[in-house]
Write an enzyme that holds these catalytic residues in place. Structure first.
Site, mmCIF file in Angstrom:
data_model
loop_
_atom_site.group_PDB
_atom_site.id
_atom_site.type_symbol
_atom_site.label_atom_id
_atom_site.label_comp_id
_atom_site.label_asym_id
_atom_site.label_seq_id
_atom_site.Cartn_x
_atom_site.Cartn_y
_atom_site.Cartn_z
ATOM 1 N N TRP A 1 30.726 75.492 45.882
ATOM 2 C CA TRP A 1 29.848 74.317 45.802
ATOM 3 C C TRP A 1 30.636 73.024 45.826
ATOM 4 O O TRP A 1 30.261 72.071 46.524
ATOM 5 C CB TRP A 1 28.926 74.405 44.581
ATOM 6 C CG TRP A 1 27.933 75.507 44.772
ATOM 7 C CD1 TRP A 1 27.874 76.689 44.098
ATOM 8 C CD2 TRP A 1 26.881 75.567 45.760
ATOM 9 N NE1 TRP A 1 26.857 77.474 44.599
ATOM 10 C CE2 TRP A 1 26.233 76.819 45.608
ATOM 11 C CE3 TRP A 1 26.427 74.702 46.745
ATOM 12 C CZ2 TRP A 1 25.150 77.204 46.414
ATOM 13 C CZ3 TRP A 1 25.359 75.095 47.547
ATOM 14 C CH2 TRP A 1 24.730 76.324 47.376
ATOM 15 N N ASP B 1 28.674 67.801 39.341
ATOM 16 C CA ASP B 1 27.560 68.665 39.732
ATOM 17 C C ASP B 1 27.392 69.696 38.611
ATOM 18 O O ASP B 1 28.198 70.592 38.450
ATOM 19 C CB ASP B 1 27.902 69.356 41.063
ATOM 20 C CG ASP B 1 26.831 70.368 41.500
ATOM 21 O OD1 ASP B 1 25.853 70.567 40.754
ATOM 22 O OD2 ASP B 1 27.000 70.958 42.583
ATOM 23 N N LYS C 1 17.627 76.279 38.069
ATOM 24 C CA LYS C 1 18.349 77.233 37.208
ATOM 25 C C LYS C 1 17.939 77.016 35.745
ATOM 26 O O LYS C 1 17.295 77.868 35.151
ATOM 27 C CB LYS C 1 19.861 77.085 37.384
ATOM 28 C CG LYS C 1 20.325 77.534 38.780
ATOM 29 C CD LYS C 1 20.984 76.414 39.477
ATOM 30 C CE LYS C 1 21.611 76.673 40.819
ATOM 31 N NZ LYS C 1 21.313 77.791 41.628
HETATM 32 N N1 PMP Z 1 25.563 72.955 43.420
HETATM 33 C C1 PMP Z 1 25.544 74.088 42.711
HETATM 34 C C2 PMP Z 1 26.528 74.260 41.609
HETATM 35 C C3 PMP Z 1 24.600 75.087 43.000
HETATM 36 O O1 PMP Z 1 24.584 76.220 42.287
HETATM 37 C C4 PMP Z 1 23.670 74.872 44.036
HETATM 38 C C5 PMP Z 1 22.593 75.890 44.379
HETATM 39 N N2 PMP Z 1 22.746 77.154 44.028
HETATM 40 C C6 PMP Z 1 23.745 73.684 44.765
HETATM 41 C C7 PMP Z 1 24.696 72.748 44.427
HETATM 42 C C8 PMP Z 1 22.794 73.415 45.900
HETATM 43 O O2 PMP Z 1 21.560 73.171 45.343
HETATM 44 P P1 PMP Z 1 20.235 72.927 46.180
HETATM 45 O O3 PMP Z 1 19.877 74.211 46.810
HETATM 46 O O4 PMP Z 1 19.270 72.479 45.131
HETATM 47 O O5 PMP Z 1 20.528 71.859 47.167
#
Ligand code: PMP
Length: 374
Positions: A105, A185, A209
Protein backbone atom coordinates in the site's frame (compact mmCIF):
# COMPACT_ATOMS: atom_id res chain seq x y z
CA UNK A 1 -30.14 -16.54 9.88
CA UNK A 2 -26.60 -17.85 9.68
CA UNK A 3 -23.57 -15.62 10.27
CA UNK A 4 -20.06 -16.98 9.91
CA UNK A 5 -16.82 -15.69 11.44
CA UNK A 6 -15.65 -13.35 8.69
CA UNK A 7 -11.88 -12.76 8.48
CA UNK A 8 -12.05 -10.73 5.28
CA UNK A 9 -9.49 -7.91 4.93
CA UNK A 10 -12.15 -5.46 3.85
CA UNK A 11 -14.93 -4.79 3.39
CA UNK A 12 -14.90 -6.60 6.69
CA UNK A 13 -17.18 -7.76 9.45
CA UNK A 14 -19.14 -5.08 11.33
CA UNK A 15 -20.37 -5.23 14.92
CA UNK A 16 -23.60 -7.23 15.03
CA UNK A 17 -25.13 -4.69 17.41
CA UNK A 18 -24.57 -1.96 14.84
CA UNK A 19 -26.07 -4.00 12.01
CA UNK A 20 -29.14 -4.75 14.09
CA UNK A 21 -29.59 -1.07 14.87
CA UNK A 22 -29.25 -0.23 11.16
CA UNK A 23 -31.85 -2.86 10.38
CA UNK A 24 -34.22 -1.43 12.95
CA UNK A 25 -33.79 2.13 11.69
CA UNK A 26 -33.63 1.31 7.98
CA UNK A 27 -37.17 2.30 7.03
CA UNK A 28 -37.84 4.94 9.66
CA UNK A 29 -34.95 6.71 11.34
CA UNK A 30 -36.02 8.02 14.78
CA UNK A 31 -39.57 8.80 13.59
CA UNK A 32 -38.44 10.75 10.50
CA UNK A 33 -40.71 8.56 8.37
CA UNK A 34 -37.85 7.61 6.08
CA UNK A 35 -34.43 6.01 6.38
CA UNK A 36 -31.05 7.75 6.40
CA UNK A 37 -30.37 6.64 2.81
CA UNK A 38 -33.42 8.57 1.69
CA UNK A 39 -33.11 11.86 3.56
CA UNK A 40 -31.59 15.16 2.44
CA UNK A 41 -28.01 15.64 3.50
CA UNK A 42 -28.86 19.26 4.26
CA UNK A 43 -31.78 18.51 6.57
CA UNK A 44 -31.50 18.78 10.33
CA UNK A 45 -31.66 14.99 10.80
CA UNK A 46 -28.62 14.20 8.70
CA UNK A 47 -26.71 17.27 9.84
CA UNK A 48 -27.21 16.00 13.38
CA UNK A 49 -25.95 12.54 12.40
CA UNK A 50 -22.81 14.03 10.85
CA UNK A 51 -22.13 16.31 13.81
CA UNK A 52 -22.56 13.46 16.29
CA UNK A 53 -20.26 11.21 14.25
CA UNK A 54 -17.55 13.86 14.21
CA UNK A 55 -17.94 14.61 17.92
CA UNK A 56 -17.70 10.92 18.85
CA UNK A 57 -14.69 10.41 16.61
CA UNK A 58 -12.96 13.44 18.13
CA UNK A 59 -13.63 12.05 21.59
CA UNK A 60 -12.39 8.54 20.72
CA UNK A 61 -9.16 9.67 19.10
CA UNK A 62 -8.65 12.76 21.24
CA UNK A 63 -8.39 14.89 18.12
CA UNK A 64 -7.02 18.34 19.03
CA UNK A 65 -9.08 21.41 18.15
CA UNK A 66 -6.65 22.59 15.47
CA UNK A 67 -7.43 19.56 13.33
CA UNK A 68 -10.25 19.32 10.81
CA UNK A 69 -12.14 16.10 10.30
CA UNK A 70 -13.28 15.46 6.73
CA UNK A 71 -15.65 12.75 5.54
CA UNK A 72 -14.74 12.29 1.89
CA UNK A 73 -15.32 9.84 -0.94
CA UNK A 74 -12.90 8.08 -3.27
CA UNK A 75 -11.33 5.65 -0.82
CA UNK A 76 -7.78 5.64 0.48
CA UNK A 77 -6.66 5.28 -3.13
CA UNK A 78 -7.95 8.76 -3.86
CA UNK A 79 -5.87 10.00 -0.93
CA UNK A 80 -2.76 8.59 -2.59
CA UNK A 81 -3.31 11.39 -5.13
CA UNK A 82 -5.13 13.97 -3.04
CA UNK A 83 -2.36 14.21 -0.44
CA UNK A 84 0.34 15.25 -2.92
CA UNK A 85 -2.15 17.38 -4.88
CA UNK A 86 -2.76 19.42 -1.74
CA UNK A 87 0.49 19.27 0.17
CA UNK A 88 3.12 19.01 -2.51
CA UNK A 89 2.13 20.63 -5.75
CA UNK A 90 1.55 24.13 -4.40
CA UNK A 91 4.44 24.56 -1.97
CA UNK A 92 7.17 26.64 -3.55
CA UNK A 93 9.72 26.00 -0.79
CA UNK A 94 9.08 22.35 -0.15
CA UNK A 95 9.01 20.79 -3.59
CA UNK A 96 9.56 17.17 -2.73
CA UNK A 97 7.91 14.64 -0.45
CA UNK A 98 9.41 11.58 1.24
CA UNK A 99 7.84 8.12 1.24
CA UNK A 100 8.73 5.16 3.41
CA UNK A 101 7.85 1.95 1.57
CA UNK A 102 6.96 -0.91 3.89
CA UNK A 103 4.49 -2.90 1.80
CA UNK A 104 2.15 -2.89 -1.17
CA UNK A 105 0.00 0.00 0.00
CA UNK A 106 2.78 2.47 0.75
CA UNK A 107 4.37 1.42 -2.54
CA UNK A 108 1.14 2.27 -4.35
CA UNK A 109 0.94 5.61 -2.56
CA UNK A 110 4.52 6.36 -3.58
CA UNK A 111 3.87 5.47 -7.22
CA UNK A 112 0.71 7.55 -7.37
CA UNK A 113 2.47 10.57 -5.87
CA UNK A 114 5.08 10.32 -8.62
CA UNK A 115 2.32 11.24 -11.05
CA UNK A 116 1.68 14.49 -9.17
CA UNK A 117 5.06 15.83 -8.17
CA UNK A 118 8.56 15.15 -7.01
CA UNK A 119 8.88 12.41 -4.43
CA UNK A 120 11.74 10.49 -2.87
CA UNK A 121 11.82 7.03 -1.42
CA UNK A 122 13.14 7.71 2.07
CA UNK A 123 13.46 4.01 2.83
CA UNK A 124 12.31 0.67 1.55
CA UNK A 125 12.62 -2.67 3.22
CA UNK A 126 11.55 -4.66 0.20
CA UNK A 127 13.69 -7.75 -0.20
CA UNK A 128 12.69 -9.51 -3.38
CA UNK A 129 12.34 -13.26 -3.45
CA UNK A 130 11.47 -13.66 0.20
CA UNK A 131 8.25 -14.88 1.71
CA UNK A 132 5.41 -12.36 1.72
CA UNK A 133 6.94 -10.36 -1.11
CA UNK A 134 9.85 -9.38 1.10
CA UNK A 135 8.02 -6.84 3.25
CA UNK A 136 8.51 -8.25 6.69
CA UNK A 137 9.75 -5.41 8.87
CA UNK A 138 9.98 -1.66 9.35
CA UNK A 139 13.15 0.17 8.41
CA UNK A 140 15.66 0.86 11.17
CA UNK A 141 16.45 4.48 11.99
CA UNK A 142 19.86 4.12 10.29
CA UNK A 143 18.18 3.01 7.06
CA UNK A 144 16.16 6.20 6.73
CA UNK A 145 17.30 8.87 4.34
CA UNK A 146 15.10 11.81 5.26
CA UNK A 147 14.92 15.13 3.46
CA UNK A 148 14.77 17.93 6.08
CA UNK A 149 13.05 20.09 3.46
CA UNK A 150 10.37 17.53 2.54
CA UNK A 151 6.79 18.79 2.18
CA UNK A 152 5.80 15.74 4.24
CA UNK A 153 6.85 12.23 5.11
CA UNK A 154 4.32 9.57 4.12
CA UNK A 155 3.99 6.11 5.56
CA UNK A 156 1.40 3.38 5.98
CA UNK A 157 1.13 2.54 9.66
CA UNK A 158 -0.46 -0.84 9.02
CA UNK A 159 0.30 -2.72 5.82
CA UNK A 160 -2.87 -4.73 5.31
CA UNK A 161 -1.35 -7.27 2.92
CA UNK A 162 1.98 -7.89 4.65
CA UNK A 163 0.80 -7.54 8.25
CA UNK A 164 3.46 -5.01 9.23
CA UNK A 165 2.32 -2.46 11.81
CA UNK A 166 3.93 0.61 13.39
CA UNK A 167 3.37 0.19 17.12
CA UNK A 168 5.62 2.95 18.41
CA UNK A 169 4.41 6.29 17.07
CA UNK A 170 6.64 8.16 19.48
CA UNK A 171 9.86 6.59 18.16
CA UNK A 172 8.72 7.33 14.64
CA UNK A 173 7.88 10.94 15.36
CA UNK A 174 11.25 11.40 17.07
CA UNK A 175 13.02 10.65 13.76
CA UNK A 176 11.18 13.37 11.87
CA UNK A 177 13.14 16.43 10.80
CA UNK A 178 11.66 19.57 12.38
CA UNK A 179 8.90 21.09 10.29
CA UNK A 180 8.21 17.98 8.20
CA UNK A 181 4.62 16.80 8.80
CA UNK A 182 3.95 13.11 9.07
CA UNK A 183 1.19 11.81 6.76
CA UNK A 184 -0.17 8.37 7.58
CA UNK A 185 -2.39 5.89 5.80
CA UNK A 186 -4.13 4.27 8.77
CA UNK A 187 -6.84 2.54 6.72
CA UNK A 188 -6.47 -0.88 8.27
CA UNK A 189 -5.82 -0.11 11.94
CA UNK A 190 -7.40 3.24 12.72
CA UNK A 191 -9.43 3.11 15.95
CA UNK A 192 -7.81 -0.19 16.97
CA UNK A 193 -5.76 1.53 19.66
CA UNK A 194 -5.12 5.02 21.01
CA UNK A 195 -3.03 7.28 18.76
CA UNK A 196 -1.44 10.61 19.54
CA UNK A 197 -2.98 12.53 16.65
CA UNK A 198 -0.79 15.56 17.40
CA UNK A 199 2.22 13.65 16.08
CA UNK A 200 0.67 13.63 12.61
CA UNK A 201 0.02 16.38 10.10
CA UNK A 202 -2.57 14.31 8.28
CA UNK A 203 -4.17 10.91 8.83
CA UNK A 204 -6.37 9.20 6.28
CA UNK A 205 -8.31 5.96 6.27
CA UNK A 206 -10.80 4.19 4.08
CA UNK A 207 -13.78 3.03 6.11
CA UNK A 208 -14.29 -0.59 5.19
CA UNK A 209 -12.14 -2.18 7.90
CA UNK A 210 -12.58 -0.47 11.26
CA UNK A 211 -14.98 2.37 10.52
CA UNK A 212 -18.00 1.16 8.58
CA UNK A 213 -19.14 0.42 5.03
CA UNK A 214 -16.94 1.38 2.08
CA UNK A 215 -17.77 4.72 0.54
CA UNK A 216 -16.55 7.16 3.15
CA UNK A 217 -12.92 8.09 3.67
CA UNK A 218 -11.74 9.83 6.78
CA UNK A 219 -9.18 12.62 6.63
CA UNK A 220 -7.90 14.25 9.81
CA UNK A 221 -5.76 17.23 8.89
CA UNK A 222 -3.96 19.92 10.87
CA UNK A 223 -5.31 23.31 9.91
CA UNK A 224 -1.98 24.80 8.89
CA UNK A 225 -1.77 22.20 6.11
CA UNK A 226 -4.97 23.48 4.53
CA UNK A 227 -4.90 26.06 1.78
CA UNK A 228 -1.64 24.80 0.27
CA UNK A 229 -3.14 23.43 -2.91
CA UNK A 230 -2.20 25.17 -6.15
CA UNK A 231 -4.76 27.19 -8.07
CA UNK A 232 -6.42 24.97 -10.63
CA UNK A 233 -6.84 21.94 -8.39
CA UNK A 234 -10.33 20.46 -8.93
CA UNK A 235 -12.64 21.94 -6.30
CA UNK A 236 -13.72 18.59 -4.91
CA UNK A 237 -10.06 17.61 -4.34
CA UNK A 238 -9.17 20.71 -2.32
CA UNK A 239 -9.04 19.91 1.42
CA UNK A 240 -9.55 23.60 2.24
CA UNK A 241 -12.80 23.76 0.26
CA UNK A 242 -14.03 20.51 1.80
CA UNK A 243 -13.18 21.78 5.29
CA UNK A 244 -14.86 25.15 4.65
CA UNK A 245 -18.00 23.29 3.61
CA UNK A 246 -18.05 20.84 6.50
CA UNK A 247 -17.52 17.90 4.09
CA UNK A 248 -20.73 18.98 2.34
CA UNK A 249 -19.54 20.77 -0.77
CA UNK A 250 -21.54 18.12 -2.56
CA UNK A 251 -23.59 15.17 -1.35
CA UNK A 252 -21.49 13.18 1.11
CA UNK A 253 -21.75 9.38 1.45
CA UNK A 254 -24.61 9.76 3.90
CA UNK A 255 -25.38 6.13 4.66
CA UNK A 256 -21.74 5.21 5.22
CA UNK A 257 -21.31 8.19 7.56
CA UNK A 258 -24.41 7.17 9.52
CA UNK A 259 -23.15 3.60 9.99
CA UNK A 260 -19.68 4.92 10.89
CA UNK A 261 -21.35 7.06 13.56
CA UNK A 262 -23.01 3.97 15.02
CA UNK A 263 -19.64 2.18 15.02
CA UNK A 264 -18.11 5.11 16.92
CA UNK A 265 -20.85 4.82 19.55
CA UNK A 266 -20.24 1.05 19.75
CA UNK A 267 -16.53 1.74 20.26
CA UNK A 268 -17.31 4.03 23.17
CA UNK A 269 -19.30 1.20 24.73
CA UNK A 270 -16.23 -1.10 24.39
CA UNK A 271 -14.26 1.23 26.65
CA UNK A 272 -13.00 3.49 23.88
CA UNK A 273 -9.73 2.85 22.12
CA UNK A 274 -7.85 1.71 25.23
CA UNK A 275 -10.54 -0.91 25.84
CA UNK A 276 -10.44 -1.94 22.21
CA UNK A 277 -6.65 -2.20 22.26
CA UNK A 278 -6.70 -4.64 25.16
CA UNK A 279 -9.15 -6.90 23.33
CA UNK A 280 -7.22 -6.58 20.04
CA UNK A 281 -3.94 -7.53 21.71
CA UNK A 282 -5.50 -10.56 23.29
CA UNK A 283 -6.93 -11.68 19.95
CA UNK A 284 -3.67 -11.17 18.04
CA UNK A 285 -1.61 -12.96 20.71
CA UNK A 286 -3.87 -15.99 20.41
CA UNK A 287 -3.29 -16.28 16.67
CA UNK A 288 0.46 -15.60 16.76
CA UNK A 289 0.86 -18.08 19.60
CA UNK A 290 -0.89 -20.75 17.54
CA UNK A 291 1.37 -20.03 14.56
CA UNK A 292 4.57 -19.98 16.63
CA UNK A 293 3.67 -23.15 18.53
CA UNK A 294 2.91 -25.10 15.33
CA UNK A 295 6.52 -26.26 14.89
CA UNK A 296 6.74 -24.74 11.44
CA UNK A 297 3.39 -26.03 10.19
CA UNK A 298 2.29 -22.38 10.02
CA UNK A 299 4.66 -19.49 9.53
CA UNK A 300 4.35 -15.72 9.83
CA UNK A 301 7.47 -14.03 8.45
CA UNK A 302 7.07 -10.61 10.08
CA UNK A 303 9.59 -9.34 12.64
CA UNK A 304 8.18 -9.71 16.16
CA UNK A 305 8.17 -5.99 17.02
CA UNK A 306 6.02 -5.03 14.03
CA UNK A 307 3.58 -7.88 13.71
CA UNK A 308 0.17 -6.44 13.02
CA UNK A 309 -2.66 -6.81 15.52
CA UNK A 310 -5.15 -6.47 12.65
CA UNK A 311 -3.90 -8.51 9.68
CA UNK A 312 -2.05 -11.75 10.26
CA UNK A 313 -0.66 -13.35 7.09
CA UNK A 314 0.62 -16.87 7.43
CA UNK A 315 1.77 -19.63 5.12
CA UNK A 316 1.47 -23.38 5.46
CA UNK A 317 4.74 -25.32 5.22
CA UNK A 318 3.02 -27.61 2.72
CA UNK A 319 1.36 -25.36 0.10
CA UNK A 320 -0.59 -28.37 -1.22
CA UNK A 321 -2.61 -28.06 1.99
CA UNK A 322 -3.74 -24.50 1.16
CA UNK A 323 -6.89 -25.63 -0.66
CA UNK A 324 -7.99 -28.19 1.96
CA UNK A 325 -7.28 -25.62 4.69
CA UNK A 326 -9.58 -23.07 3.06
CA UNK A 327 -12.29 -25.60 2.23
CA UNK A 328 -12.35 -27.07 5.73
CA UNK A 329 -12.21 -23.59 7.29
CA UNK A 330 -15.25 -22.57 5.28
CA UNK A 331 -17.08 -25.72 6.32
CA UNK A 332 -16.26 -24.80 9.91
CA UNK A 333 -17.83 -21.35 9.42
CA UNK A 334 -14.56 -19.43 9.02
CA UNK A 335 -14.64 -17.15 5.97
CA UNK A 336 -12.21 -14.89 4.11
CA UNK A 337 -8.94 -16.52 5.13
CA UNK A 338 -7.32 -16.66 1.70
CA UNK A 339 -4.17 -14.53 1.61
CA UNK A 340 -3.74 -11.66 -0.83
CA UNK A 341 -2.79 -12.94 -4.28
CA UNK A 342 0.55 -11.11 -4.19
CA UNK A 343 1.79 -13.04 -1.17
CA UNK A 344 -0.29 -16.24 -1.24
CA UNK A 345 -0.98 -18.36 1.81
CA UNK A 346 -3.55 -17.24 4.34
CA UNK A 347 -4.45 -14.03 6.11
CA UNK A 348 -6.65 -13.60 9.14
CA UNK A 349 -7.94 -10.05 9.45
CA UNK A 350 -9.12 -9.55 13.00
CA UNK A 351 -10.41 -6.00 13.10
CA UNK A 352 -12.22 -4.40 16.01
CA UNK A 353 -15.54 -6.04 15.14
CA UNK A 354 -14.14 -9.59 15.16
CA UNK A 355 -15.08 -10.94 18.59
CA UNK A 356 -12.70 -12.94 20.77
CA UNK A 357 -14.94 -15.97 20.22
CA UNK A 358 -14.33 -15.79 16.47
CA UNK A 359 -10.58 -15.77 17.04
CA UNK A 360 -10.88 -18.69 19.46
CA UNK A 361 -12.79 -20.61 16.79
CA UNK A 362 -10.04 -19.88 14.26
CA UNK A 363 -7.25 -20.95 16.60
CA UNK A 364 -9.14 -24.12 17.50
CA UNK A 365 -9.51 -24.91 13.80
CA UNK A 366 -5.83 -24.15 13.05
CA UNK A 367 -4.60 -26.40 15.86
CA UNK A 368 -6.93 -29.16 14.78
CA UNK A 369 -5.93 -28.92 11.14
CA UNK A 370 -2.22 -28.95 12.01
CA UNK A 371 -2.65 -31.98 14.25
CA UNK A 372 -4.44 -33.87 11.47
CA UNK A 373 -2.01 -32.93 8.71
CA UNK A 374 1.40 -32.57 10.34
N1 PMP B 1 -4.36 1.61 2.08
C1 PMP B 1 -4.47 0.50 2.81
C2 PMP B 1 -3.57 0.31 3.97
C3 PMP B 1 -5.44 -0.46 2.48
O1 PMP B 1 -5.56 -1.57 3.21
C4 PMP B 1 -6.30 -0.23 1.38
C5 PMP B 1 -7.40 -1.20 0.99
N2 PMP B 1 -7.33 -2.46 1.37
C6 PMP B 1 -6.12 0.94 0.63
C7 PMP B 1 -5.15 1.84 1.01
C8 PMP B 1 -6.98 1.23 -0.56
O2 PMP B 1 -8.24 1.54 -0.09
P1 PMP B 1 -9.49 1.83 -1.02
O3 PMP B 1 -9.87 0.55 -1.64
O4 PMP B 1 -10.50 2.34 -0.04
O5 PMP B 1 -9.09 2.86 -2.00
Amino acid sequence: MHRVWNFSAGPATLPTEVLLQVQEELLDWHGAGCGVMEMSHRGKEFTGILEAAEADLRELLGIPAQYKVLFLQGGATQQFAQVPMNLLAGDQDRRSADYIVTGSWSKKAFKEAQRIGQVRQAASVEAKGQVADGFTRLPRADELDLDPQAAYLHLCTNETIHGVEVHDDAALAALLPAGVPLVADMSSHILSRPVDVSRYGLIYAGAQKNIGPSGVTLVIVREDLLGRAPAGIPTVMDYQVMADNGSMLNTPPTFAIYVAGLVFQWLKRQGGLAGMQAINREKAELVYAAIDASQGFYKNPVAADCRSCMNIPFTLAKPELDKPFLAEAQAAGLLGLKGHKSVGGMRASIYNAMPLDGVRALVHFMNDFAAKNA
